[in-house]
Design an enzyme around this catalytic site. Structure first.
Site, PDB file in Angstrom:
ATOM      1  N   ASP A  11       0.099   5.809 -12.078  1.00 18.94           N
ATOM      2  CA  ASP A  11       0.172   7.415 -11.866  1.00 18.94           C
ATOM      3  C   ASP A  11      -0.023   7.962 -13.217  1.00 18.94           C
ATOM      4  O   ASP A  11       0.647   7.939 -13.856  1.00 18.94           O
ATOM      5  CB  ASP A  11       1.555   7.596 -11.113  1.00 18.94           C
ATOM      6  CG  ASP A  11       1.831   9.236 -11.255  1.00 18.94           C
ATOM      7  OD1 ASP A  11       1.156  10.086 -11.663  1.00 18.94           O
ATOM      8  OD2 ASP A  11       3.049   9.391 -10.626  1.00 18.94           O
ATOM      9  N   ASP A  52       0.003  10.038  -5.434  1.00 18.76           N
ATOM     10  CA  ASP A  52      -0.421  10.388  -6.955  1.00 18.76           C
ATOM     11  C   ASP A  52      -0.717   9.326  -7.636  1.00 18.76           C
ATOM     12  O   ASP A  52      -0.959   9.210  -8.947  1.00 18.76           O
ATOM     13  CB  ASP A  52       0.686  11.121  -7.560  1.00 18.76           C
ATOM     14  CG  ASP A  52       1.994  10.321  -7.799  1.00 18.76           C
ATOM     15  OD1 ASP A  52       2.123   9.231  -7.098  1.00 18.76           O
ATOM     16  OD2 ASP A  52       3.241  10.878  -8.239  1.00 18.76           O
ATOM     17  N   TYR A  90       0.587  17.286 -13.212  1.00 13.73           N
ATOM     18  CA  TYR A  90       1.895  16.800 -13.288  1.00 13.73           C
ATOM     19  C   TYR A  90       2.031  15.728 -13.772  1.00 13.73           C
ATOM     20  O   TYR A  90       1.660  14.550 -12.966  1.00 13.73           O
ATOM     21  CB  TYR A  90       2.755  17.302 -12.069  1.00 13.73           C
ATOM     22  CG  TYR A  90       4.083  17.426 -12.434  1.00 13.73           C
ATOM     23  CD1 TYR A  90       4.767  18.302 -13.082  1.00 13.73           C
ATOM     24  CD2 TYR A  90       5.054  16.270 -11.986  1.00 13.73           C
ATOM     25  CE1 TYR A  90       6.194  18.398 -13.520  1.00 13.73           C
ATOM     26  CE2 TYR A  90       6.405  16.357 -12.436  1.00 13.73           C
ATOM     27  CZ  TYR A  90       6.903  17.423 -13.173  1.00 13.73           C
ATOM     28  OH  TYR A  90       8.227  17.602 -13.427  1.00 13.73           O
ATOM     29  N   GLY A 103      -3.297  -5.969 -25.021  1.00 10.93           N
ATOM     30  CA  GLY A 103      -3.795  -7.444 -24.450  1.00 10.93           C
ATOM     31  C   GLY A 103      -3.229  -7.493 -22.826  1.00 10.93           C
ATOM     32  O   GLY A 103      -4.345  -8.359 -22.400  1.00 10.93           O
ATOM     33  N   ASN A 104      -2.453  -7.123 -22.336  1.00  4.74           N
ATOM     34  CA  ASN A 104      -2.018  -7.342 -21.117  1.00  4.74           C
ATOM     35  C   ASN A 104      -1.237  -5.912 -20.629  1.00  4.74           C
ATOM     36  O   ASN A 104      -0.627  -5.476 -21.483  1.00  4.74           O
ATOM     37  CB  ASN A 104      -1.155  -8.468 -21.194  1.00  4.74           C
ATOM     38  CG  ASN A 104      -1.245  -8.807 -19.547  1.00  4.74           C
ATOM     39  OD1 ASN A 104      -0.663  -7.918 -18.622  1.00  4.74           O
ATOM     40  ND2 ASN A 104      -1.556 -10.243 -19.441  1.00  4.74           N
ATOM     41  N   ASP A 131       2.827   4.459  -2.004  1.00  7.46           N
ATOM     42  CA  ASP A 131       3.377   5.350  -2.798  1.00  7.46           C
ATOM     43  C   ASP A 131       4.710   5.989  -2.577  1.00  7.46           C
ATOM     44  O   ASP A 131       5.132   5.862  -1.271  1.00  7.46           O
ATOM     45  CB  ASP A 131       2.356   6.615  -2.870  1.00  7.46           C
ATOM     46  CG  ASP A 131       2.758   7.786  -3.981  1.00  7.46           C
ATOM     47  OD1 ASP A 131       3.271   7.369  -5.278  1.00  7.46           O
ATOM     48  OD2 ASP A 131       2.891   9.095  -3.507  1.00  7.46           O
ATOM     49  N   TYR A 233      14.334   6.904 -15.706  1.00  6.37           N
ATOM     50  CA  TYR A 233      13.404   7.165 -14.627  1.00  6.37           C
ATOM     51  C   TYR A 233      12.138   7.857 -15.166  1.00  6.37           C
ATOM     52  O   TYR A 233      12.146   8.739 -15.851  1.00  6.37           O
ATOM     53  CB  TYR A 233      14.305   8.114 -13.702  1.00  6.37           C
ATOM     54  CG  TYR A 233      13.297   8.511 -12.438  1.00  6.37           C
ATOM     55  CD1 TYR A 233      13.041   7.452 -11.770  1.00  6.37           C
ATOM     56  CD2 TYR A 233      13.112   9.613 -12.473  1.00  6.37           C
ATOM     57  CE1 TYR A 233      12.140   7.720 -10.540  1.00  6.37           C
ATOM     58  CE2 TYR A 233      11.958  10.053 -11.251  1.00  6.37           C
ATOM     59  CZ  TYR A 233      11.849   8.868 -10.389  1.00  6.37           C
ATOM     60  OH  TYR A 233      10.996   8.987  -9.290  1.00  6.37           O
ATOM     61  N   LYS A 236       9.113   5.969  -9.208  1.00 10.66           N
ATOM     62  CA  LYS A 236       9.095   4.773  -8.810  1.00 10.66           C
ATOM     63  C   LYS A 236       7.794   3.855  -9.094  1.00 10.66           C
ATOM     64  O   LYS A 236       6.977   4.308  -9.492  1.00 10.66           O
ATOM     65  CB  LYS A 236       9.372   4.494  -7.118  1.00 10.66           C
ATOM     66  CG  LYS A 236      10.888   4.768  -6.782  1.00 10.66           C
ATOM     67  CD  LYS A 236      11.583   3.609  -6.710  1.00 10.66           C
ATOM     68  CE  LYS A 236      12.895   3.642  -6.029  1.00 10.66           C
ATOM     69  NZ  LYS A 236      14.225   3.067  -6.749  1.00 10.66           N
ATOM     70  N   ASP A 237       7.949   2.466  -8.654  1.00  8.34           N
ATOM     71  CA  ASP A 237       6.752   1.731  -9.214  1.00  8.34           C
ATOM     72  C   ASP A 237       5.653   1.707  -8.167  1.00  8.34           C
ATOM     73  O   ASP A 237       4.346   1.076  -8.409  1.00  8.34           O
ATOM     74  CB  ASP A 237       7.416   0.333  -9.418  1.00  8.34           C
ATOM     75  CG  ASP A 237       8.485   0.309 -10.213  1.00  8.34           C
ATOM     76  OD1 ASP A 237       8.345   0.308 -11.406  1.00  8.34           O
ATOM     77  OD2 ASP A 237       9.669   0.230  -9.604  1.00  8.34           O
ATOM     78  N   SER A 247      -8.895 -17.251   9.521  1.00  6.45           N
ATOM     79  CA  SER A 247      -9.258 -18.888   9.411  1.00  6.45           C
ATOM     80  C   SER A 247      -8.146 -19.872   8.572  1.00  6.45           C
ATOM     81  O   SER A 247      -8.312 -19.990   7.421  1.00  6.45           O
ATOM     82  CB  SER A 247     -10.732 -19.151   8.952  1.00  6.45           C
ATOM     83  OG  SER A 247     -10.908 -18.794   7.714  1.00  6.45           O
TER      84      SER A 247
HETATM   85  P1  13P Z   1      -9.885 -17.156  13.499  1.00  7.55           P
HETATM   86  O1  13P Z   1      -9.380 -18.585  13.548  1.00  7.55           O
HETATM   87  O2  13P Z   1     -11.347 -17.298  13.237  1.00  7.55           O
HETATM   88  O3  13P Z   1      -9.310 -16.491  12.003  1.00  7.55           O
HETATM   89  O4  13P Z   1      -9.474 -16.419  14.403  1.00  7.55           O
HETATM   90  C1  13P Z   1      -8.443 -15.752  14.608  1.00  7.55           C
HETATM   91  C2  13P Z   1      -8.696 -14.431  15.289  1.00  7.55           C
HETATM   92  O5  13P Z   1      -9.631 -13.632  14.682  1.00  7.55           O
HETATM   93  C3  13P Z   1      -8.106 -14.150  16.478  1.00  7.55           C
HETATM   94  O6  13P Z   1      -7.598 -12.832  16.624  1.00  7.55           O
HETATM   95  P1  13P Z   2       6.149   9.225  -8.132  1.00  8.46           P
HETATM   96  O1  13P Z   2       6.662   7.745  -8.425  1.00  8.46           O
HETATM   97  O2  13P Z   2       5.201   8.748  -7.201  1.00  8.46           O
HETATM   98  O3  13P Z   2       5.510   9.527  -9.443  1.00  8.46           O
HETATM   99  O4  13P Z   2       7.296  10.028  -7.525  1.00  8.46           O
HETATM  100  C1  13P Z   2       8.285  10.613  -8.425  1.00  8.46           C
HETATM  101  C2  13P Z   2       8.998  11.274  -7.771  1.00  8.46           C
HETATM  102  O5  13P Z   2      10.081  11.570  -8.222  1.00  8.46           O
HETATM  103  C3  13P Z   2       8.958  11.953  -6.677  1.00  8.46           C
HETATM  104  O6  13P Z   2       9.950  12.805  -6.123  1.00  8.46           O
HETATM  105 MG    MG Z   3       4.199  10.945 -10.051  1.00  7.65          MG
HETATM  106 MG    MG Z   4       3.274   7.733  -6.988  1.00  8.87          MG
HETATM  107 MG    MG Z   5       6.033   6.123  -8.854  1.00 13.39          MG
HETATM  108 MG    MG Z   6       4.263   6.751 -10.237  1.00 11.68          MG
END
Ligand code: 13P
Ligand code: 13P
Ligand code: MG
Ligand code: MG
Ligand code: MG
Ligand code: MG
Ligand code: MG
Length: 371
Positions: A11, A52, A90, A103-104, A131, A233, A236-237, A247
């Site tokens: 977000d 959002d 916002y 890095g991550n 969301d 706060y 939320k996540d 298959s």
């Molecule tokens: P598959 O084994 O091909 O995924 O078949 C399941 C299916 O699509 C029945 O709804």
């Molecule tokens: P989001 O986590 O989607 O940003 O929402 C925050 C919030 O406080 C909504 O009321």
């Molecule tokens: Mg937000």
């Molecule tokens: Mg959100």
């Molecule tokens: Mg959130």
């Molecule tokens: Mg958010």
């Protein structure tokens, strides 16, 4: 050769309030990712939105937790944040909780679901985008898809999935994980994941003997906890998930079936209320009533042999889910009538913010002992 599917979301500003992503943010993200595709960093991409939250769906050959891919996502969010700031959106940059990329993106604010897989002859997948809720909102539907025979007929009648699956569950408070086998350990699994604010399903794996190797995930969910990173706060996540289908795995309709029931999740207004999750197409993923109710979007894809994303198909854009949407409206109405009372308002320990310490401080001299 393996392909990695990465869904990384953040977000970085709402329009207006916390309701939706401004189209210019999507355009900016598309420009950055198109360049990365030209340069060969990623094979394919799609930029989606849910409320959002800006959702980057990417395929590549760099594996999970690649600093190159995470760095690309971070740069994309930074570029889009610049636009969000220009537009005065916002909470511009809301989920970019650290100043410098290291890095991550895990632990830096964005949510991440990634899986590295050996493509099957045909690889149908669904990416889910929520969301106004938290990662534990996926516990019930993922359980139903992979372990509930009343949801997934294939568990009973398809010899390729009759053996069941393995669930990796994280204790997000103690930072520990455990793997449980279904159907043998279903009751133990439910004992944990019913406590959805603490125990969250991170991945599902096949068992020994399945057509898919047992160390390759068939479902993965983002489990980042913004609160723990930021220490306060910041929303939320708003989790994401990737689920493989067909298959020997739940059929597409078995993957979607749990959402015909709009179960109660934590989030909604100020991240502090219980409410029903409403399955919607992307164009209806704009939470407004009391900043909700919480939404879930399902995008369907086939992954081509070269790793291209063939899609999306906006799967909840189907009148068969009208009933679930209507039920969610009824439940939203019912829950809202409770105003500031639990269980509409979350229990104290799960609230994202509270005035209670301040109220208690103010009243401390007026509390007196009772016999
Ligand atoms: P598959 O084994 O091909 O995924 O078949 C399941 C299916 O699509 C029945 O709804
Ligand atoms: P989001 O986590 O989607 O940003 O929402 C925050 C919030 O406080 C909504 O009321
Ligand atoms: Mg937000
Ligand atoms: Mg959100
Ligand atoms: Mg959130
Ligand atoms: Mg958010
Ligand atoms: Mg079939």
């Amino acid at each position: 050769e393996k392909i990695t599917i990465s869904v990384i979301k953040a977000d970085i500003g709402g329009w207006p309030g916390h309701s939706r992503v401004h189209p210019q943010l999507v355009e900016t993200a598309e420009e950055v990712l198109a360049k990365a595709q030209e340069e060969g960093t990623i094979i394919d991409f799609y930029v989606a939105t849910c409320g959002d939250d800006l959702q980057l769906i990417m395929t590549h050959k760099k594996g999970v937790d690649s600093s190159e891919i995470h760095g690309l996502a971070w740069r994309t969010f930074e570029e889009a944040t610049k636009v969000a700031k220009e537009l005065g959106l916002y909470g511009a940059g809301q989920d970019l909780l650290k100043d410098a990329f290291s890095g991550n993106v895990r632990g830096m604010g964005p949510g991440v679901a990634e899986m590295e897989i050996t493509l099957r002859k045909s690889e149908p997948i669904v990416t889910f985008h929520m969301d106004k809720t938290e990662p534990g909102a996926f516990n019930l539907p993922i359980f139903r898809m992979f372990a509930d025979p009343f949801n997934t007929a294939g568990l009973v009648i398809d010899p390729n999935m009759h053996m069941g699956f393995r669930f990796e569950v994280w204790d997000i408070k103690e930072h520990k994980r455990v793997i449980l086998n279904t159907p043998e350990e279903i009751y133990d699994l439910l004992a944990l994941i019913g406590a959805k604010s603490r125990y969250v399903i991170k991945r599902v794996f096949p068992k020994e003997g399945h057509k898919i190797a047992k160390d390759e995930p068939v479902a993965v969910i983002s489990t980042e906890k913004l609160y723990e990173i930021a220490g306060e706060y910041v929303g939320k996540d708003d989790p994401v998930a990737i689920v493989r289908a067909q298959s020997g795995l739940p059929a597409l309709g078995e993957v979607l079936e749990p959402f015909a029931f709009p179960h109660l999740v934590s989030g909604w207004m100020r991240g502090s209320h219980n409410g029903p999750i409403m399955p919607v197409p992307m164009h209806q993923a704009n939470p407004t009533r009391f900043d909700g109710p919480p939404r879930v979007v399902a995008l369907g894809w086939q992954i081509s042999p070269e790793g291209k994303l063939v899609g999306p198909v906006d799967l909840f854009d189907d009148p068969a889910f009208d009933g679930a949407r209507q039920k969610a409206v009824e439940i939203a109405e019912y829950m809202r009538r409770h105003g500031p009372f639990e269980p509409h308002r979350l229990p104290m320990e799960d609230m994202e913010y509270t005035t209670l310490p301040g109220v208690l401080e103010k009243l401390k001299d007026r509390f007196e002992p009772v016999e």
